[in-house]
Design a protein around this motif. Sequence first.
Motif, PDB file in Angstrom:
ATOM      1  N   LEU A  99      20.528  -1.578  45.901  1.00 35.58           N
ATOM      2  CA  LEU A  99      21.955  -1.778  46.154  1.00 35.58           C
ATOM      3  C   LEU A  99      22.454  -3.062  45.500  1.00 35.58           C
ATOM      4  O   LEU A  99      23.444  -3.058  44.752  1.00 35.58           O
ATOM      5  N   VAL A 100      21.766  -4.160  45.755  1.00 31.80           N
ATOM      6  CA  VAL A 100      22.189  -5.462  45.209  1.00 31.80           C
ATOM      7  C   VAL A 100      22.134  -5.440  43.683  1.00 31.80           C
ATOM      8  O   VAL A 100      23.053  -5.941  43.012  1.00 31.80           O
ATOM      9  N   GLU A 101      21.091  -4.833  43.114  1.00 30.99           N
ATOM     10  CA  GLU A 101      20.975  -4.761  41.651  1.00 30.99           C
ATOM     11  C   GLU A 101      22.120  -3.963  41.045  1.00 30.99           C
ATOM     12  O   GLU A 101      22.702  -4.356  40.023  1.00 30.99           O
ATOM     13  N   LYS A 102      22.462  -2.829  41.653  1.00 27.80           N
ATOM     14  CA  LYS A 102      23.547  -1.996  41.108  1.00 27.80           C
ATOM     15  C   LYS A 102      24.882  -2.727  41.238  1.00 27.80           C
ATOM     16  O   LYS A 102      25.703  -2.705  40.315  1.00 27.80           O
ATOM     17  N   VAL A 103      25.122  -3.366  42.370  1.00 27.74           N
ATOM     18  CA  VAL A 103      26.369  -4.109  42.556  1.00 27.74           C
ATOM     19  C   VAL A 103      26.471  -5.223  41.521  1.00 27.74           C
ATOM     20  O   VAL A 103      27.479  -5.356  40.825  1.00 27.74           O
ATOM     21  N   ALA A 151      42.244  -6.014  47.401  1.00 27.71           N
ATOM     22  CA  ALA A 151      42.015  -6.166  45.957  1.00 27.71           C
ATOM     23  C   ALA A 151      40.524  -6.345  45.617  1.00 27.71           C
ATOM     24  O   ALA A 151      40.110  -7.378  45.092  1.00 27.71           O
ATOM     25  N   PRO A 152      39.700  -5.333  45.917  1.00 27.18           N
ATOM     26  CA  PRO A 152      38.263  -5.472  45.666  1.00 27.18           C
ATOM     27  C   PRO A 152      37.920  -5.449  44.184  1.00 27.18           C
ATOM     28  O   PRO A 152      38.636  -4.871  43.365  1.00 27.18           O
ATOM     29  N   ALA A 153      36.778  -6.062  43.859  1.00 24.87           N
ATOM     30  CA  ALA A 153      36.232  -6.020  42.503  1.00 24.87           C
ATOM     31  C   ALA A 153      35.324  -4.805  42.331  1.00 24.87           C
ATOM     32  O   ALA A 153      35.010  -4.408  41.218  1.00 24.87           O
ATOM     33  N   LEU A 154      34.894  -4.226  43.470  1.00 23.72           N
ATOM     34  CA  LEU A 154      34.016  -3.063  43.466  1.00 23.72           C
ATOM     35  C   LEU A 154      34.209  -2.323  44.782  1.00 23.72           C
ATOM     36  O   LEU A 154      34.486  -2.943  45.811  1.00 23.72           O
ATOM     37  N   VAL A 155      34.047  -0.993  44.746  1.00 25.90           N
ATOM     38  CA  VAL A 155      34.186  -0.158  45.943  1.00 25.90           C
ATOM     39  C   VAL A 155      32.922   0.669  46.112  1.00 25.90           C
ATOM     40  O   VAL A 155      32.400   1.226  45.140  1.00 25.90           O
ATOM     41  N   THR A 160      24.005  -7.555  54.026  1.00 27.08           N
ATOM     42  CA  THR A 160      23.244  -7.780  52.790  1.00 27.08           C
ATOM     43  C   THR A 160      24.133  -8.347  51.700  1.00 27.08           C
ATOM     44  O   THR A 160      23.778  -9.334  51.040  1.00 27.08           O
ATOM     45  N   LEU A 161      25.299  -7.743  51.490  1.00 24.81           N
ATOM     46  CA  LEU A 161      26.182  -8.197  50.420  1.00 24.81           C
ATOM     47  C   LEU A 161      26.845  -9.528  50.752  1.00 24.81           C
ATOM     48  O   LEU A 161      27.088 -10.344  49.866  1.00 24.81           O
ATOM     49  N   SER A 162      27.102  -9.779  52.025  1.00 24.38           N
ATOM     50  CA  SER A 162      27.632 -11.085  52.432  1.00 24.38           C
ATOM     51  C   SER A 162      26.601 -12.175  52.157  1.00 24.38           C
ATOM     52  O   SER A 162      26.937 -13.265  51.688  1.00 24.38           O
ATOM     53  N   PRO A 216      34.934  -0.688  39.416  1.00 23.64           N
ATOM     54  CA  PRO A 216      33.728   0.129  39.565  1.00 23.64           C
ATOM     55  C   PRO A 216      33.616   0.719  40.973  1.00 23.64           C
ATOM     56  O   PRO A 216      33.951   0.069  41.956  1.00 23.64           O
ATOM     57  N   VAL A 217      33.133   1.962  41.014  1.00 23.22           N
ATOM     58  CA  VAL A 217      32.935   2.670  42.284  1.00 23.22           C
ATOM     59  C   VAL A 217      31.502   3.183  42.346  1.00 23.22           C
ATOM     60  O   VAL A 217      31.018   3.812  41.405  1.00 23.22           O
ATOM     61  N   ILE A 218      30.846   2.897  43.470  1.00 24.73           N
ATOM     62  CA  ILE A 218      29.508   3.429  43.756  1.00 24.73           C
ATOM     63  C   ILE A 218      29.666   4.439  44.888  1.00 24.73           C
ATOM     64  O   ILE A 218      30.353   4.167  45.874  1.00 24.73           O
TER      65      ILE A 218
END
Length: 119
Positions: free
Chosen positions: A110-114, A46-50, A21-23, A78-80
């Motif tokens: 998920l996509v909205e929160k990311v 080096a992620p922008a979000l985890v 989905t995120l890809s 940011p961490v979810i």
Amino acid sequence: MSKRILILDDNQDILDIVHETLSYENFDVKSISVGDEVMPMMLEFAPALVILDYRVAGVNGGELCKQIKCHPDYKDIPVIIFSAYINHDDELFGYGCDAIINKPFDLTELVEKVNGLIS
């Protein structure tokens, strides 16, 4: 360059769905299933979000979130936290996460929160 997202979940089906989905949303995604790999992967990828599953073998996602938020180089990432334990939001936010997604979850949520955290 697309933004990088690191995902930890020990359920391969969930990892596959979230990764795909995120890809599809043009994020560069790295999926792992072992909690011990999170901190080394933070340095390497080096992620922008985890995104962390709360319940994984070994250390829980909340403790990993706390490690990330206490690290001087990663504290602003940011961490979810994914959690199947509904009504524990206050406890989960106590670890310092930026958002919680309750399982089962909607991929649109998920996509909205990311996007809301790293756009």
